[in-house]
Design a protein around this motif. Structure first.
Motif, PDB file in Angstrom:
ATOM      1  N   ILE A   1     -47.991 -39.745 -59.874  1.00 19.52           N
ATOM      2  CA  ILE A   1     -47.559 -38.525 -59.216  1.00 19.52           C
ATOM      3  C   ILE A   1     -47.300 -37.507 -60.323  1.00 19.52           C
ATOM      4  O   ILE A   1     -46.647 -37.821 -61.315  1.00 19.52           O
ATOM      5  N   ALA A   2     -47.812 -36.314 -60.147  1.00 22.62           N
ATOM      6  CA  ALA A   2     -47.569 -35.268 -61.146  1.00 22.62           C
ATOM      7  C   ALA A   2     -46.201 -34.665 -60.935  1.00 22.62           C
ATOM      8  O   ALA A   2     -45.811 -34.345 -59.815  1.00 22.62           O
ATOM      9  N   ALA A   3     -45.453 -34.497 -62.020  1.00 22.73           N
ATOM     10  CA  ALA A   3     -44.153 -33.835 -61.940  1.00 22.73           C
ATOM     11  C   ALA A   3     -44.358 -32.375 -61.564  1.00 22.73           C
ATOM     12  O   ALA A   3     -45.267 -31.716 -62.075  1.00 22.73           O
ATOM     13  N   PRO A   4     -43.519 -31.844 -60.664  1.00 23.24           N
ATOM     14  CA  PRO A   4     -43.644 -30.433 -60.285  1.00 23.24           C
ATOM     15  C   PRO A   4     -43.121 -29.530 -61.388  1.00 23.24           C
ATOM     16  O   PRO A   4     -41.998 -29.029 -61.343  1.00 23.24           O
ATOM     17  N   MET A   5     -43.960 -29.304 -62.388  1.00 29.47           N
ATOM     18  CA  MET A   5     -43.601 -28.496 -63.553  1.00 29.47           C
ATOM     19  C   MET A   5     -44.735 -27.515 -63.805  1.00 29.47           C
ATOM     20  O   MET A   5     -45.912 -27.901 -63.824  1.00 29.47           O
ATOM     21  N   ASP A   6     -44.402 -26.254 -64.002  1.00 25.12           N
ATOM     22  CA  ASP A   6     -45.422 -25.215 -64.145  1.00 25.12           C
ATOM     23  C   ASP A   6     -46.369 -25.465 -65.312  1.00 25.12           C
ATOM     24  O   ASP A   6     -47.525 -25.040 -65.271  1.00 25.12           O
ATOM     25  N   SER A   7     -45.892 -26.112 -66.342  1.00 29.66           N
ATOM     26  CA  SER A   7     -46.735 -26.345 -67.512  1.00 29.66           C
ATOM     27  C   SER A   7     -47.810 -27.390 -67.248  1.00 29.66           C
ATOM     28  O   SER A   7     -48.804 -27.462 -67.974  1.00 29.66           O
ATOM     29  N   ALA A   8     -47.633 -28.203 -66.212  1.00 31.09           N
ATOM     30  CA  ALA A   8     -48.586 -29.274 -65.919  1.00 31.09           C
ATOM     31  C   ALA A   8     -49.342 -29.063 -64.620  1.00 31.09           C
ATOM     32  O   ALA A   8     -50.507 -29.447 -64.500  1.00 31.09           O
ATOM     33  N   MET A   9     -48.692 -28.457 -63.615  1.00 30.47           N
ATOM     34  CA  MET A   9     -49.284 -28.376 -62.283  1.00 30.47           C
ATOM     35  C   MET A   9     -49.457 -26.945 -61.802  1.00 30.47           C
ATOM     36  O   MET A   9     -48.502 -26.175 -61.707  1.00 30.47           O
TER      37      MET A   9
ATOM     38  N   LEU B   1     -59.003 -37.173 -58.396  1.00 33.30           N
ATOM     39  CA  LEU B   1     -59.088 -38.325 -59.292  1.00 33.30           C
ATOM     40  C   LEU B   1     -58.328 -39.535 -58.748  1.00 33.30           C
ATOM     41  O   LEU B   1     -58.417 -40.610 -59.324  1.00 33.30           O
ATOM     42  N   GLY B   2     -57.576 -39.345 -57.664  1.00 33.80           N
ATOM     43  CA  GLY B   2     -56.902 -40.477 -57.046  1.00 33.80           C
ATOM     44  C   GLY B   2     -55.398 -40.483 -57.164  1.00 33.80           C
ATOM     45  O   GLY B   2     -54.757 -41.466 -56.767  1.00 33.80           O
ATOM     46  N   GLY B   3     -54.795 -39.405 -57.710  1.00 34.41           N
ATOM     47  CA  GLY B   3     -53.349 -39.326 -57.824  1.00 34.41           C
ATOM     48  C   GLY B   3     -52.775 -38.319 -56.853  1.00 34.41           C
ATOM     49  O   GLY B   3     -53.471 -37.827 -55.953  1.00 34.41           O
ATOM     50  N   LEU B   4     -51.502 -37.997 -57.033  1.00 35.52           N
ATOM     51  CA  LEU B   4     -50.818 -37.037 -56.171  1.00 35.52           C
ATOM     52  C   LEU B   4     -50.256 -35.908 -57.013  1.00 35.52           C
ATOM     53  O   LEU B   4     -49.363 -36.119 -57.838  1.00 35.52           O
ATOM     54  N   GLY B   5     -50.770 -34.710 -56.812  1.00 33.84           N
ATOM     55  CA  GLY B   5     -50.234 -33.545 -57.492  1.00 33.84           C
ATOM     56  C   GLY B   5     -49.116 -32.928 -56.673  1.00 33.84           C
ATOM     57  O   GLY B   5     -49.245 -32.793 -55.448  1.00 33.84           O
ATOM     58  N   VAL B   6     -48.022 -32.577 -57.327  1.00 33.84           N
ATOM     59  CA  VAL B   6     -46.881 -31.962 -56.645  1.00 33.84           C
ATOM     60  C   VAL B   6     -46.653 -30.584 -57.258  1.00 33.84           C
ATOM     61  O   VAL B   6     -46.413 -30.466 -58.459  1.00 33.84           O
ATOM     62  N   LEU B   7     -46.700 -29.554 -56.422  1.00 34.29           N
ATOM     63  CA  LEU B   7     -46.519 -28.188 -56.903  1.00 34.29           C
ATOM     64  C   LEU B   7     -45.048 -27.800 -56.832  1.00 34.29           C
ATOM     65  O   LEU B   7     -44.368 -28.059 -55.832  1.00 34.29           O
ATOM     66  N   ASP B   8     -44.546 -27.170 -57.901  1.00 35.92           N
ATOM     67  CA  ASP B   8     -43.185 -26.651 -57.913  1.00 35.92           C
ATOM     68  C   ASP B   8     -43.150 -25.387 -57.062  1.00 35.92           C
ATOM     69  O   ASP B   8     -43.696 -24.349 -57.438  1.00 35.92           O
TER      70      ASP B   8
ATOM     71  N   ASP C   1     -42.775 -48.602 -58.359  1.00 40.88           N
ATOM     72  CA  ASP C   1     -44.029 -48.653 -57.604  1.00 40.88           C
ATOM     73  C   ASP C   1     -45.031 -47.633 -58.125  1.00 40.88           C
ATOM     74  O   ASP C   1     -46.236 -47.809 -57.984  1.00 40.88           O
ATOM     75  N   ALA C   2     -44.518 -46.544 -58.690  1.00 42.49           N
ATOM     76  CA  ALA C   2     -45.356 -45.479 -59.214  1.00 42.49           C
ATOM     77  C   ALA C   2     -44.569 -44.729 -60.275  1.00 42.49           C
ATOM     78  O   ALA C   2     -43.368 -44.950 -60.443  1.00 42.49           O
ATOM     79  N   VAL C   3     -45.259 -43.848 -60.988  1.00 38.93           N
ATOM     80  CA  VAL C   3     -44.606 -43.071 -62.036  1.00 38.93           C
ATOM     81  C   VAL C   3     -44.894 -41.597 -61.817  1.00 38.93           C
ATOM     82  O   VAL C   3     -45.952 -41.213 -61.316  1.00 38.93           O
ATOM     83  N   MET C   4     -43.922 -40.759 -62.174  1.00 43.35           N
ATOM     84  CA  MET C   4     -44.099 -39.315 -62.126  1.00 43.35           C
ATOM     85  C   MET C   4     -44.320 -38.815 -63.548  1.00 43.35           C
ATOM     86  O   MET C   4     -43.470 -39.004 -64.411  1.00 43.35           O
ATOM     87  N   LEU C   5     -45.479 -38.210 -63.790  1.00 47.17           N
ATOM     88  CA  LEU C   5     -45.876 -37.808 -65.134  1.00 47.17           C
ATOM     89  C   LEU C   5     -45.746 -36.306 -65.318  1.00 47.17           C
ATOM     90  O   LEU C   5     -46.212 -35.524 -64.480  1.00 47.17           O
ATOM     91  N   GLY C   6     -45.145 -35.905 -66.427  1.00 50.38           N
ATOM     92  CA  GLY C   6     -45.054 -34.504 -66.793  1.00 50.38           C
ATOM     93  C   GLY C   6     -45.802 -34.231 -68.075  1.00 50.38           C
ATOM     94  O   GLY C   6     -46.908 -33.695 -68.073  1.00 50.38           O
ATOM     95  N   SER C   7     -45.227 -34.647 -69.202  1.00 50.83           N
ATOM     96  CA  SER C   7     -45.847 -34.360 -70.495  1.00 50.83           C
ATOM     97  C   SER C   7     -47.225 -34.992 -70.621  1.00 50.83           C
ATOM     98  O   SER C   7     -48.126 -34.423 -71.246  1.00 50.83           O
TER      99      SER C   7
END
Length: 378
Positions: free
Chosen positions: A52-60, A71-78, A285-291
Protein backbone atom coordinates in the motif's frame (compact mmCIF):
# COMPACT_ATOMS: atom_id res chain seq x y z
CA UNK A 1 8.38 -14.47 32.55
CA UNK A 2 8.63 -10.68 32.51
CA UNK A 3 9.81 -8.46 29.68
CA UNK A 4 10.20 -5.41 31.88
CA UNK A 5 13.56 -4.06 32.91
CA UNK A 6 14.38 -1.59 35.65
CA UNK A 7 15.29 1.80 34.21
CA UNK A 8 15.80 3.32 37.63
CA UNK A 9 14.35 2.84 41.08
CA UNK A 10 11.17 4.69 40.17
CA UNK A 11 10.44 3.37 36.67
CA UNK A 12 10.34 0.08 34.81
CA UNK A 13 9.90 -0.36 31.09
CA UNK A 14 9.21 -3.16 28.65
CA UNK A 15 12.03 -4.16 26.35
CA UNK A 16 10.96 -3.61 22.75
CA UNK A 17 12.67 -4.49 19.48
CA UNK A 18 13.03 -2.68 16.18
CA UNK A 19 13.10 -4.51 12.85
CA UNK A 20 16.88 -4.06 12.81
CA UNK A 21 17.05 -6.11 16.02
CA UNK A 22 15.57 -9.27 14.51
CA UNK A 23 16.39 -11.65 11.69
CA UNK A 24 14.42 -14.34 9.89
CA UNK A 25 15.73 -17.91 10.24
CA UNK A 26 15.65 -20.41 7.32
CA UNK A 27 13.76 -23.65 7.92
CA UNK A 28 14.49 -27.21 6.84
CA UNK A 29 12.61 -26.71 3.56
CA UNK A 30 13.28 -24.33 0.65
CA UNK A 31 11.19 -23.51 -2.40
CA UNK A 32 11.51 -22.04 -5.85
CA UNK A 33 10.70 -18.29 -5.63
CA UNK A 34 8.40 -18.72 -8.65
CA UNK A 35 6.19 -21.02 -6.58
CA UNK A 36 5.62 -18.41 -3.84
CA UNK A 37 2.43 -16.35 -3.70
CA UNK A 38 2.58 -12.79 -2.37
CA UNK A 39 -1.05 -11.98 -3.18
CA UNK A 40 -3.17 -10.19 -0.60
CA UNK A 41 -6.85 -9.41 -0.17
CA UNK A 42 -8.69 -6.95 2.05
CA UNK A 43 -12.47 -7.10 2.04
CA UNK A 44 -13.51 -7.68 -1.59
CA UNK A 45 -10.34 -6.17 -3.07
CA UNK A 46 -7.54 -8.43 -4.27
CA UNK A 47 -3.95 -7.39 -4.93
CA UNK A 48 -1.04 -9.32 -6.38
CA UNK A 49 1.37 -7.90 -3.78
CA UNK A 50 1.00 -6.73 -0.15
CA UNK A 51 1.98 -3.12 -0.88
CA UNK A 52 0.00 0.00 0.00
CA UNK A 53 1.43 3.39 -0.89
CA UNK A 54 1.64 5.87 1.96
CA UNK A 55 -0.54 8.94 1.31
CA UNK A 56 2.39 11.33 0.95
CA UNK A 57 2.69 13.99 -1.74
CA UNK A 58 6.31 13.12 -2.45
CA UNK A 59 5.36 9.55 -3.41
CA UNK A 60 1.73 9.57 -4.56
CA UNK A 61 0.00 11.58 -7.23
CA UNK A 62 -3.10 10.40 -9.11
CA UNK A 63 -0.75 9.16 -11.84
CA UNK A 64 1.53 7.18 -9.52
CA UNK A 65 -1.49 5.77 -7.68
CA UNK A 66 -2.76 4.51 -11.02
CA UNK A 67 0.65 3.12 -11.93
CA UNK A 68 0.91 1.25 -8.62
CA UNK A 69 -2.62 -0.09 -9.02
CA UNK A 70 -1.82 -1.46 -12.45
CA UNK A 71 1.28 -3.16 -11.02
CA UNK A 72 -0.86 -4.93 -8.41
CA UNK A 73 -0.64 -2.68 -5.34
CA UNK A 74 -2.86 -0.07 -3.73
CA UNK A 75 -2.13 3.61 -4.16
CA UNK A 76 -3.55 5.94 -1.51
CA UNK A 77 -3.88 9.64 -2.30
CA UNK A 78 -3.47 12.23 0.46
CA UNK A 79 -6.76 14.12 0.25
CA UNK A 80 -5.30 16.95 2.32
CA UNK A 81 -2.23 17.30 0.16
CA UNK A 82 -1.18 19.47 -2.75
CA UNK A 83 -3.35 17.59 -5.23
CA UNK A 84 -6.52 18.80 -3.49
CA UNK A 85 -5.24 22.32 -2.74
CA UNK A 86 -3.96 23.32 -6.21
CA UNK A 87 -5.49 22.78 -9.63
CA UNK A 88 -2.00 22.20 -11.00
CA UNK A 89 0.42 21.48 -8.13
CA UNK A 90 3.43 20.82 -10.35
CA UNK A 91 4.96 24.26 -9.76
CA UNK A 92 4.60 23.77 -5.99
CA UNK A 93 6.17 20.32 -6.15
CA UNK A 94 9.03 21.72 -8.20
CA UNK A 95 9.58 24.48 -5.65
CA UNK A 96 9.64 22.08 -2.70
CA UNK A 97 12.11 19.85 -4.53
CA UNK A 98 14.33 22.86 -5.27
CA UNK A 99 14.44 24.26 -1.73
CA UNK A 100 17.85 24.44 -0.07
CA UNK A 101 19.53 21.09 0.45
CA UNK A 102 19.63 21.11 4.23
CA UNK A 103 18.04 18.81 6.79
CA UNK A 104 16.15 20.41 9.68
CA UNK A 105 16.02 23.81 7.98
CA UNK A 106 13.58 26.33 9.51
CA UNK A 107 13.47 28.14 6.16
CA UNK A 108 12.41 24.98 4.33
CA UNK A 109 9.82 24.12 6.97
CA UNK A 110 8.44 27.66 6.96
CA UNK A 111 8.05 27.71 3.18
CA UNK A 112 6.34 24.32 3.16
CA UNK A 113 3.93 25.54 5.85
CA UNK A 114 3.07 28.52 3.66
CA UNK A 115 2.48 26.35 0.59
CA UNK A 116 0.21 23.97 2.49
CA UNK A 117 -1.93 26.82 3.84
CA UNK A 118 -3.87 26.88 0.58
CA UNK A 119 -7.41 25.64 1.30
CA UNK A 120 -8.57 22.14 0.44
CA UNK A 121 -11.00 22.30 -2.49
CA UNK A 122 -13.76 19.65 -2.36
CA UNK A 123 -14.13 19.69 -6.14
CA UNK A 124 -10.47 18.67 -6.46
CA UNK A 125 -11.04 15.73 -4.12
CA UNK A 126 -13.81 14.62 -6.48
CA UNK A 127 -11.81 15.10 -9.68
CA UNK A 128 -8.62 13.43 -8.39
CA UNK A 129 -10.46 10.33 -7.21
CA UNK A 130 -12.45 10.25 -10.46
CA UNK A 131 -9.18 10.28 -12.41
CA UNK A 132 -7.98 7.21 -10.52
CA UNK A 133 -11.32 5.44 -10.92
CA UNK A 134 -11.37 6.04 -14.67
CA UNK A 135 -8.07 4.12 -14.92
CA UNK A 136 -9.82 0.99 -13.64
CA UNK A 137 -7.81 0.48 -10.44
CA UNK A 138 -8.92 0.34 -6.81
CA UNK A 139 -9.52 3.86 -5.49
CA UNK A 140 -8.24 4.79 -2.02
CA UNK A 141 -7.92 8.16 -0.32
CA UNK A 142 -6.73 9.25 3.11
CA UNK A 143 -7.81 11.91 5.58
CA UNK A 144 -6.57 12.68 9.06
CA UNK A 145 -9.06 12.22 11.93
CA UNK A 146 -9.25 16.02 12.28
CA UNK A 147 -10.47 16.45 8.67
CA UNK A 148 -12.59 13.32 8.30
CA UNK A 149 -15.86 14.85 9.51
CA UNK A 150 -15.42 17.79 7.15
CA UNK A 151 -14.66 15.93 3.94
CA UNK A 152 -15.78 12.30 4.17
CA UNK A 153 -19.11 12.88 2.39
CA UNK A 154 -17.24 14.34 -0.58
CA UNK A 155 -14.88 11.36 -0.58
CA UNK A 156 -17.70 8.83 -0.50
CA UNK A 157 -19.67 10.65 -3.18
CA UNK A 158 -16.59 10.51 -5.41
CA UNK A 159 -16.74 6.72 -5.27
CA UNK A 160 -13.78 5.75 -3.10
CA UNK A 161 -13.33 1.97 -2.68
CA UNK A 162 -11.18 1.99 0.47
CA UNK A 163 -11.15 4.83 3.00
CA UNK A 164 -8.00 5.46 5.04
CA UNK A 165 -7.97 7.45 8.29
CA UNK A 166 -4.30 8.04 9.07
CA UNK A 167 -2.71 10.13 11.77
CA UNK A 168 0.38 10.06 13.93
CA UNK A 169 -1.62 8.32 16.64
CA UNK A 170 -5.29 7.42 16.24
CA UNK A 171 -7.36 6.09 19.13
CA UNK A 172 -10.91 4.82 19.41
CA UNK A 173 -11.38 6.92 22.55
CA UNK A 174 -10.23 10.44 21.70
CA UNK A 175 -11.33 12.97 24.34
CA UNK A 176 -11.74 16.72 23.76
CA UNK A 177 -13.25 19.54 25.84
CA UNK A 178 -13.49 21.87 22.84
CA UNK A 179 -15.33 19.83 20.21
CA UNK A 180 -17.17 16.60 19.59
CA UNK A 181 -14.53 14.08 18.50
CA UNK A 182 -14.92 11.64 15.64
CA UNK A 183 -16.82 8.60 16.87
CA UNK A 184 -14.93 5.95 14.94
CA UNK A 185 -17.25 3.08 15.76
CA UNK A 186 -20.37 4.92 14.65
CA UNK A 187 -18.58 6.43 11.66
CA UNK A 188 -17.25 3.11 10.35
CA UNK A 189 -20.56 1.36 11.00
CA UNK A 190 -22.41 3.88 8.84
CA UNK A 191 -20.00 3.61 5.89
CA UNK A 192 -20.42 1.16 3.03
CA UNK A 193 -16.70 0.91 2.29
CA UNK A 194 -13.87 -0.79 4.20
CA UNK A 195 -11.86 1.54 6.43
CA UNK A 196 -8.17 1.29 7.30
CA UNK A 197 -7.26 3.27 10.40
CA UNK A 198 -4.12 4.06 12.37
CA UNK A 199 -1.50 4.49 13.60
CA UNK A 200 -1.44 2.32 16.65
CA UNK A 201 1.58 0.82 18.31
CA UNK A 202 0.30 -1.41 21.10
CA UNK A 203 -2.03 -4.28 21.89
CA UNK A 204 -4.76 -2.32 23.70
CA UNK A 205 -5.15 0.65 21.32
CA UNK A 206 -5.11 -1.72 18.34
CA UNK A 207 -7.75 -3.96 19.91
CA UNK A 208 -9.96 -0.92 20.49
CA UNK A 209 -9.55 0.14 16.84
CA UNK A 210 -10.50 -3.36 15.71
CA UNK A 211 -13.66 -3.15 17.77
CA UNK A 212 -14.73 -0.07 15.80
CA UNK A 213 -15.19 -2.28 12.74
CA UNK A 214 -12.03 -1.27 10.89
CA UNK A 215 -10.99 -3.58 8.08
CA UNK A 216 -7.32 -2.85 8.72
CA UNK A 217 -5.13 -1.25 11.38
CA UNK A 218 -1.97 0.69 10.57
CA UNK A 219 0.89 -0.19 12.92
CA UNK A 220 3.43 2.51 13.67
CA UNK A 221 3.45 6.24 13.24
CA UNK A 222 4.38 6.41 9.55
CA UNK A 223 7.07 8.54 7.96
CA UNK A 224 10.01 6.40 9.00
CA UNK A 225 12.48 8.25 6.77
CA UNK A 226 11.15 11.74 7.48
CA UNK A 227 9.56 11.84 10.92
CA UNK A 228 11.14 13.55 13.90
CA UNK A 229 8.36 12.51 16.26
CA UNK A 230 10.80 10.79 18.59
CA UNK A 231 12.87 13.96 18.96
CA UNK A 232 9.89 16.33 19.10
CA UNK A 233 7.40 14.35 21.19
CA UNK A 234 9.52 11.63 22.76
CA UNK A 235 7.22 9.02 21.15
CA UNK A 236 8.63 6.02 19.32
CA UNK A 237 7.39 2.56 18.36
CA UNK A 238 10.04 -0.12 17.80
CA UNK A 239 8.32 -1.81 14.91
CA UNK A 240 9.10 -5.49 15.50
CA UNK A 241 7.47 -5.41 18.93
CA UNK A 242 4.64 -3.13 17.77
CA UNK A 243 3.67 -5.43 14.89
CA UNK A 244 3.81 -8.50 17.12
CA UNK A 245 1.64 -6.80 19.75
CA UNK A 246 -0.98 -5.76 17.20
CA UNK A 247 -0.92 -9.23 15.60
CA UNK A 248 -1.71 -10.63 19.04
CA UNK A 249 -4.63 -8.21 19.29
CA UNK A 250 -5.84 -9.46 15.89
CA UNK A 251 -5.72 -13.06 17.14
CA UNK A 252 -7.63 -12.25 20.32
CA UNK A 253 -10.16 -10.12 18.46
CA UNK A 254 -10.86 -13.02 16.11
CA UNK A 255 -11.80 -15.14 19.14
CA UNK A 256 -13.82 -12.31 20.66
CA UNK A 257 -15.73 -11.50 17.46
CA UNK A 258 -16.37 -15.04 16.32
CA UNK A 259 -13.86 -15.06 13.50
CA UNK A 260 -13.71 -11.52 12.11
CA UNK A 261 -10.23 -10.92 10.67
CA UNK A 262 -8.68 -7.45 10.79
CA UNK A 263 -5.63 -6.82 8.63
CA UNK A 264 -2.42 -5.60 10.23
CA UNK A 265 -0.51 -3.14 8.04
CA UNK A 266 3.01 -2.05 8.98
CA UNK A 267 3.37 1.70 8.45
CA UNK A 268 6.71 3.42 9.00
CA UNK A 269 10.31 2.38 8.57
CA UNK A 270 9.58 0.13 5.55
CA UNK A 271 12.38 1.63 3.49
CA UNK A 272 14.02 -1.57 2.23
CA UNK A 273 13.01 -5.06 1.15
CA UNK A 274 14.46 -6.52 4.36
CA UNK A 275 12.16 -4.28 6.42
CA UNK A 276 9.17 -5.59 4.44
CA UNK A 277 10.23 -9.19 4.95
CA UNK A 278 10.65 -8.82 8.70
CA UNK A 279 7.40 -6.87 9.09
CA UNK A 280 5.43 -9.72 7.55
CA UNK A 281 7.43 -12.26 9.56
CA UNK A 282 6.33 -10.45 12.73
CA UNK A 283 2.67 -10.74 11.71
CA UNK A 284 1.84 -7.96 9.23
CA UNK A 285 -0.50 -8.78 6.35
CA UNK A 286 0.77 -5.90 4.22
CA UNK A 287 3.12 -2.94 4.36
CA UNK A 288 2.61 0.76 3.70
CA UNK A 289 5.54 2.17 1.73
CA UNK A 290 6.60 5.80 1.59
CA UNK A 291 10.31 6.34 1.01
CA UNK A 292 10.62 3.11 -0.99
CA UNK A 293 8.17 4.46 -3.59
CA UNK A 294 9.48 8.02 -3.33
CA UNK A 295 12.68 6.63 -4.88
CA UNK A 296 10.84 5.78 -8.11
CA UNK A 297 11.51 7.95 -11.15
CA UNK A 298 7.80 8.72 -11.44
CA UNK A 299 7.52 9.99 -7.84
CA UNK A 300 6.34 13.62 -7.61
CA UNK A 301 9.07 14.50 -5.09
CA UNK A 302 11.91 13.85 -7.55
CA UNK A 303 13.99 12.04 -4.94
CA UNK A 304 12.84 14.24 -2.06
CA UNK A 305 10.44 12.82 0.49
CA UNK A 306 8.20 14.44 3.10
CA UNK A 307 5.03 13.75 5.02
CA UNK A 308 2.24 15.75 6.61
CA UNK A 309 4.27 16.14 9.80
CA UNK A 310 6.82 18.25 7.92
CA UNK A 311 4.40 21.10 7.32
CA UNK A 312 2.23 20.96 10.45
CA UNK A 313 1.30 24.58 11.16
CA UNK A 314 1.82 24.48 14.93
CA UNK A 315 4.28 21.68 15.70
CA UNK A 316 6.19 20.42 12.66
CA UNK A 317 7.87 17.12 13.46
CA UNK A 318 9.21 15.90 10.18
CA UNK A 319 11.94 16.73 7.70
CA UNK A 320 12.08 16.83 3.94
CA UNK A 321 14.58 14.02 3.27
CA UNK A 322 16.65 13.32 0.18
CA UNK A 323 16.05 9.61 -0.51
CA UNK A 324 17.39 9.71 -4.07
CA UNK A 325 16.11 7.93 -7.16
CA UNK A 326 16.49 4.20 -7.83
CA UNK A 327 14.68 3.67 -11.13
CA UNK A 328 11.18 3.28 -12.58
CA UNK A 329 8.48 2.11 -10.17
CA UNK A 330 8.32 -1.28 -11.85
CA UNK A 331 12.04 -1.75 -11.24
CA UNK A 332 11.71 -0.63 -7.62
CA UNK A 333 9.04 -3.28 -7.07
CA UNK A 334 9.91 -6.11 -9.47
CA UNK A 335 13.43 -5.47 -10.70
CA UNK A 336 15.69 -6.32 -12.24
CA UNK A 337 17.56 -4.90 -9.29
CA UNK A 338 20.79 -2.94 -9.66
CA UNK A 339 21.19 -1.99 -6.01
CA UNK A 340 22.56 -4.16 -3.23
CA UNK A 341 20.95 -2.24 -0.36
CA UNK A 342 17.39 -3.52 -0.62
CA UNK A 343 15.94 -0.54 -2.50
CA UNK A 344 15.09 -2.27 -5.79
CA UNK A 345 13.15 -5.44 -6.66
CA UNK A 346 11.33 -5.33 -3.32
CA UNK A 347 8.81 -8.01 -4.25
CA UNK A 348 11.49 -10.24 -5.70
CA UNK A 349 13.35 -10.04 -2.39
CA UNK A 350 10.18 -10.90 -0.47
CA UNK A 351 9.59 -13.91 -2.71
CA UNK A 352 13.16 -15.10 -2.28
CA UNK A 353 13.04 -14.75 1.51
CA UNK A 354 9.82 -16.72 1.65
CA UNK A 355 11.24 -19.36 -0.66
CA UNK A 356 14.49 -19.59 1.29
CA UNK A 357 12.57 -20.23 4.50
CA UNK A 358 10.19 -22.71 2.89
CA UNK A 359 6.88 -20.82 2.95
CA UNK A 360 4.47 -20.61 0.03
CA UNK A 361 2.19 -17.68 1.00
CA UNK A 362 2.08 -14.67 3.29
CA UNK A 363 -0.08 -16.21 6.01
CA UNK A 364 2.30 -19.15 6.29
CA UNK A 365 5.29 -16.82 6.37
CA UNK A 366 3.91 -15.08 9.46
CA UNK A 367 4.85 -18.29 11.32
CA UNK A 368 8.53 -18.17 10.32
CA UNK A 369 11.13 -18.42 13.07
CA UNK A 370 12.93 -15.22 14.02
CA UNK A 371 15.85 -14.48 16.32
CA UNK A 372 16.94 -11.37 18.17
CA UNK A 373 20.08 -10.40 16.33
CA UNK A 374 20.98 -6.69 16.61
CA UNK A 375 22.07 -5.24 13.29
CA UNK A 376 25.84 -5.06 12.83
CA UNK A 377 26.11 -4.18 9.18
CA UNK A 378 25.34 -7.42 7.32
Amino acid sequence: MTYEIEIGRGKRGRRAYSLDDIAVVPNRRTRDPKDVSVSWQIDAYQFSMPVIAAPMDSAMSPQTAIALGKLGGLGVLDLEGLWTRYEDPQAVLDEISALEDETNSPAVTGRMQELYKAPIQPELITSRLAEIREAGVTVAGALTPQRTQEHYKTVLAAGVDIFVIRGTTVSAEHVSKDHEPLNLKQFIYELDVPVIVGGAAGYTPALHLMRTGAAGVLVGFGGGATTTTRRALGIHAPMASAISDVAAARRDYMDESGGRYVHVIADGGMGTSGDMVKAIAMGADAVMLGSALARAEEAPGKGWHWGQEAHHLELPRGDRANVGTVGPMEEVLFGPGHHTNGTSNLIGALRRSMATTGYSDLKEFQRVDVVVSPYEGN
